[in-house]
Motif scaffolding. Structure first.
Motif, PDB file in Angstrom:
ATOM      1  N   ARG A   1       0.759  -1.055  -0.324  1.00 39.64           N
ATOM      2  CA  ARG A   1      -0.194   0.303  -0.312  1.00 39.64           C
ATOM      3  C   ARG A   1       0.816   1.245   0.073  1.00 39.64           C
ATOM      4  O   ARG A   1      -0.128   1.995  -0.643  1.00 39.64           O
ATOM      5  N   GLU A   2       2.045   1.296   0.503  1.00 41.69           N
ATOM      6  CA  GLU A   2       2.423   2.385   0.802  1.00 41.69           C
ATOM      7  C   GLU A   2       3.665   2.705  -1.034  1.00 41.69           C
ATOM      8  O   GLU A   2       3.596   3.661  -0.985  1.00 41.69           O
ATOM      9  N   THR A   3       3.987   1.686  -1.128  1.00 41.28           N
ATOM     10  CA  THR A   3       4.727   1.663  -2.733  1.00 41.28           C
ATOM     11  C   THR A   3       3.410   2.495  -3.841  1.00 41.28           C
ATOM     12  O   THR A   3       3.821   2.933  -4.293  1.00 41.28           O
ATOM     13  N   CYS A   4       2.427   2.002  -3.561  1.00 47.28           N
ATOM     14  CA  CYS A   4       1.557   2.899  -4.482  1.00 47.28           C
ATOM     15  C   CYS A   4       0.968   3.836  -3.477  1.00 47.28           C
ATOM     16  O   CYS A   4       0.958   4.960  -5.125  1.00 47.28           O
ATOM     17  N   ARG A   5       0.968   4.353  -2.401  1.00 50.00           N
ATOM     18  CA  ARG A   5       0.918   5.923  -2.136  1.00 50.00           C
ATOM     19  C   ARG A   5       1.659   6.570  -3.195  1.00 50.00           C
ATOM     20  O   ARG A   5       2.359   7.568  -3.532  1.00 50.00           O
ATOM     21  N   LYS A   6       3.201   5.991  -2.706  1.00 50.27           N
ATOM     22  CA  LYS A   6       4.144   7.228  -3.437  1.00 50.27           C
ATOM     23  C   LYS A   6       4.661   7.457  -4.511  1.00 50.27           C
ATOM     24  O   LYS A   6       4.817   7.986  -5.083  1.00 50.27           O
ATOM     25  N   ILE A   7       4.276   5.972  -5.038  1.00 52.84           N
ATOM     26  CA  ILE A   7       4.175   6.163  -6.351  1.00 52.84           C
ATOM     27  C   ILE A   7       2.642   7.078  -7.314  1.00 52.84           C
ATOM     28  O   ILE A   7       3.530   8.071  -8.587  1.00 52.84           O
ATOM     29  N   LYS A   8       1.782   7.233  -6.236  1.00 47.57           N
ATOM     30  CA  LYS A   8       0.096   8.374  -7.196  1.00 47.57           C
ATOM     31  C   LYS A   8       0.829   9.843  -6.678  1.00 47.57           C
ATOM     32  O   LYS A   8       0.497  10.211  -7.022  1.00 47.57           O
TER      33      LYS A   8
END
Length: 302
Positions: free
Chosen positions: A96-103
């Motif tokens: 979830r954190e990688t998704c937050r960072k990518i977005k």
């Protein structure tokens, strides 16, 4: 004293490539900050710290006649490369954190890479953010990306293992498994330390006590943040401009949500990688223990 420069020299010698070095002083960086903030259009501390050396470097690259460069933005977001990922509680939260960072890349690293280079008419391309590559990388079981020190798995382990060829090494082993160093730290620790000292001389305690009245939106919590905000507001006084910049607590480039992973972090809120206390180690090289066969099978299965 740049740790990145030392490693870059060694890689260039190993690969037999032409290596160009650019040296700048803390004062050179400080003198460029106003131009940097004007071009990158943000008051985010992390972004300004990293954009300034990139801005200076882009000027040097353009002067050499180079028109396009390849840059590594996105790899830390996709593979969980920042040091704070050591504290990820489980694979679901890691993902979830990688998704937050990518977005949020357009507000941070991509904003920096695009505007710091464009200021000098230089084009930066980011192969890690190729859409097909992102789809593949984000389909990997996040368990394979997680950092496990007891198993010799450091940050971006999946990516490092992909280039770990015993017969025909791409890189020296200690470089391939070198600990993550954020760009604003990697140019030399004196850069951030010098920025803090400079801004402390120009922002008083009284100014900080009134910060919430002067800047009610995204109120700066440090003198460094206050200093950048003053410059930003002078160039971009519109409310619509200040609303484009994200806020919130961060440790070692984390999102605000990830600060919750370690209760001790809330007392050491700084976007520098060195703020990841108990993780960042500038002196002792990480153990390069050989992986057992089960670990190798796990990554091959991904």
């Amino acid at each position: 004293g740049s740790p990145d420069l030392k490693a870059a020299r060694e890689v260039a010698d190993y690969l037999g490539t032409v290596h160009h070095e650019f040296h700048f002083t803390v004062q050179d960086g400080i003198d460029a900050i106003e131009d940097v903030i004007y071009h990158i259009e943000t008051y985010d501390v992390t972004t300004i710290r990293a954009s300034t050396p990139m801005f200076l470097m882009s000027r040097k690259i353009k002067s050499l006649g180079v028109k396009m460069v390849i840059s590594g933005e996105g790899s830390d977001e996709i593979f969980g490369g920042y040091l704070y990922f050591h504290k990820a509680p489980n694979k679901d939260e890691f993902h979830r954190e990688t998704c937050r960072k990518i977005k949020a890349l357009h507000q941070y690293d991509c904003l920096r890479a695009n505007k710091a280079t464009s200021a000098w008419g230089l084009e930066a391309r980011v192969p890690f953010l190729d859409k097909e590559f992102i789809n593949v990388a984000m389909s990997i079981d996040p368990e394979a990306k997680m950092i496990k020190n007891d198993e010799g798995r450091i940050e971006k382990w999946v990516l490092r293992r992909a280039f770990d060829d015993e017969e025909h090494p791409y890189l020296p082993k200690h470089i391939l498994y070198r600990q993550k160093e954020q760009f604003s730290d990697g140019v030399g620790y004196s850069w951030i330390d010098g920025l803090k000292a400079h801004t402390a001389r120009h922002v008083t305690d009284k100014m900080m006590s009134n910060a919430s009245f002067i800047f009610p939106h995204n109120t700066p919590t440090t003198k460094e943040a206050y200093y950048y905000r003053m410059i930003f507001e002078r160039f971009f006084p519109q409310n619509s401009a200040r609303l484009t910049v994200p806020g919130g607590a961060s440790v070692a480039c984390s999102t605000t949500k990830a600060v919750e992973w370690d209760t001790a972090w809330k007392y050491n809120l700084d976007p520098s990688g060195r703020a990841a206390l108990g993780v960042h180690d500038a002196e002792t090289p990480l153990s390069l223990r050989r992986r057992d066969s089960s670990q190798q099978q796990a990554i091959q299965g991904c």
